[in-house]
Design an enzyme around this catalytic site. Structure first.
Site: not given
Ligand code: DNO
Length: 385
Positions: A240, A278, A305, A348-349, A365
């Site tokens: 990552h 990501c 991501h 993501d998020h 999250y």
């Protein structure tokens, strides 16, 4: 791409049944109760995998199998910890869970200074305020030589901030930077630890004298040792990127841009040594052209991501709506759909929106915020296809 979702295990308030209803196909999770460095047993893996499959889903990706600090700084216990890591990978491989996300960020994982940055519509997003972070570094951690990382004008402004900041604001900053964002993923500091600043400073000191080159060598060593078990079971390791992608707190960071990623892929030139692309982390670095990086690294990307950031003129950054910002997610979906239509992807998020706010979700999250983003990406995928 395969639609996956980061789920924090049986204790997660967002249940697998809820995820089935919103179109999730694969689960991204970890054995969150096993302390860093200990073996993931076949029994525990089997138990969680069965639980996921009983809900009609599959365990697509491990995020993360944490890399202990001693592996990163090269401590005496390094080989024993890598041996444990190899056993865990073998157990995952035997169970058929073959995509493993990890990171190699010393001490601190992702960094934000504000977890509830208010937007005009009343929802909130995640934010990085450069000055607040510098304040944390210079005035709270009181890191040796921290002053050298900032200009005179910046230090003057920090001095002013120090005169106006309240004790409660300081506590909140500490809680955000090293407890709330780290506690649920990292294992170094947990909610409820007394004096997190002291713990954190001790961790930082483990890296005294460790620069970028040495950290790179430690990553090469780690990857070289684990590649045989990955080859045996067909496991893809996916590193990552650092978030944000730059040096922080005097710590080396080695997954920040094209050159870094190319170095890693070349250092151990094996298809099992892959990347978590990501878009959120990469887009918060001004040096990164995210679609160009996706084109270049798609062939070694094993997990994606989807998230986006915007960088403000003063260097702060904000997590942008998924279809806006520097992440250029529509373009990325085109690139990755073409490369591999089965590539696992998770949004993501997400913002905190509707009734997300008081649910106690891990920062980033939320349920509704992520569901909204997933629906957007789902539409983009359909259009691209
Ligand atoms: C935070 C994420 C991190 C990241 C892990 C990967 O939301 O960016 O938790 O996924 O560090 O190992």
């Amino acid at each position: 791409m395969e639609k996956t979702w980061r789920w924090f295990g049986k204790k997660d308030r967002i249940t697998l049944q809820m995820l089935r209803q919103i179109g999730v196909e694969g689960i991204v999770t970890a054995l969150h109760d096993v302390p860093n460095g200990e073996v993931w047993t076949s029994e525990a893996i089997h138990d969680l995998k069965t639980y996921i499959e009983d809900a009609g889903l599959r365990w697509s990706v491990v995020e993360s199998l944490p890399v202990s600090e001693a592996i990163k700084y090269g401590g005496d216990e390094r080989d024993r910890l890598i041996d444990n890591y190899i056993v865990s990978l073998g157990n995952l491989g035997k169970a058929g869970v073959k995509t493993v996300c990890y990171n190699f960020m010393p001490v601190i994982d992702w960094i934000r200074t504000d977890l509830n940055y208010k937007l005009a519509d009343g929802s909130t997003t995640l934010f990085f305020d450069k000055e607040k972070f510098a304040y944390f570094d210079v005035f709270i951690l009181k890191r040796k030589n921290a002053g050298k990382d900032y200009s005179k004008a910046e230090l003057d402004r920090l001095g002013e901030l120090d005169r106006s900041i309240t004790e409660a604001e300081k506590e909140r900053l500490i809680d955000t930077v090293i407890v709330k964002t780290q506690g649920f993923i990292n294992g170094n500091i947990k909610e409820g630890d007394r004096n997190p600043v002291a713990i954190f400073n001790r961790l930082l000191s483990l890296y005294d004298g460790t620069g970028k080159d040495r950290l790179r060598e430690h990553l090469r060593y780690f990857l070289t040792r684990i590649m045989p078990v990955c080859e045996e079971y067909g496991i893809n390791m996916c590193i990552h990127p650092d978030d944000p992608p730059r040096q922080m707190l005097g710590l080396p960071r080695i997954v920040t841009d094209t050159e870094d990623i190319q170095w890693i892929l070349d250092a151990v030139d094996n298809p099992h040594n892959g990347l978590t692309f990501c878009a959120g982390s990469l887009s918060s670095g001004a040096q990164n052209d995210v679609p160009a990086m996706a084109r270049r690294f798609a062939g070694r990307t094993r997990f994606v991501h989807l998230r986006s950031a915007d960088i403000l003129p003063n260097g702060d950054f904000i997590e942008a709506p998924h279809l806006e910002g520097r992440g250029r997610l529509i373009e990325l979906v085109r690139i990755f759909e073409k490369e591999d239509p089965l590539l696992p992807m998770r949004v993501d998020h997400g913002r905190l929106m509707l009734d997300d706010a008081d649910k106690g979700y891990n920062p980033g999250y939320s349920f509704h915020g992520r569901m909204y983003a997933l629906a957007q990406i789902d539409g983009v995928m359909a259009a691209v296809k």
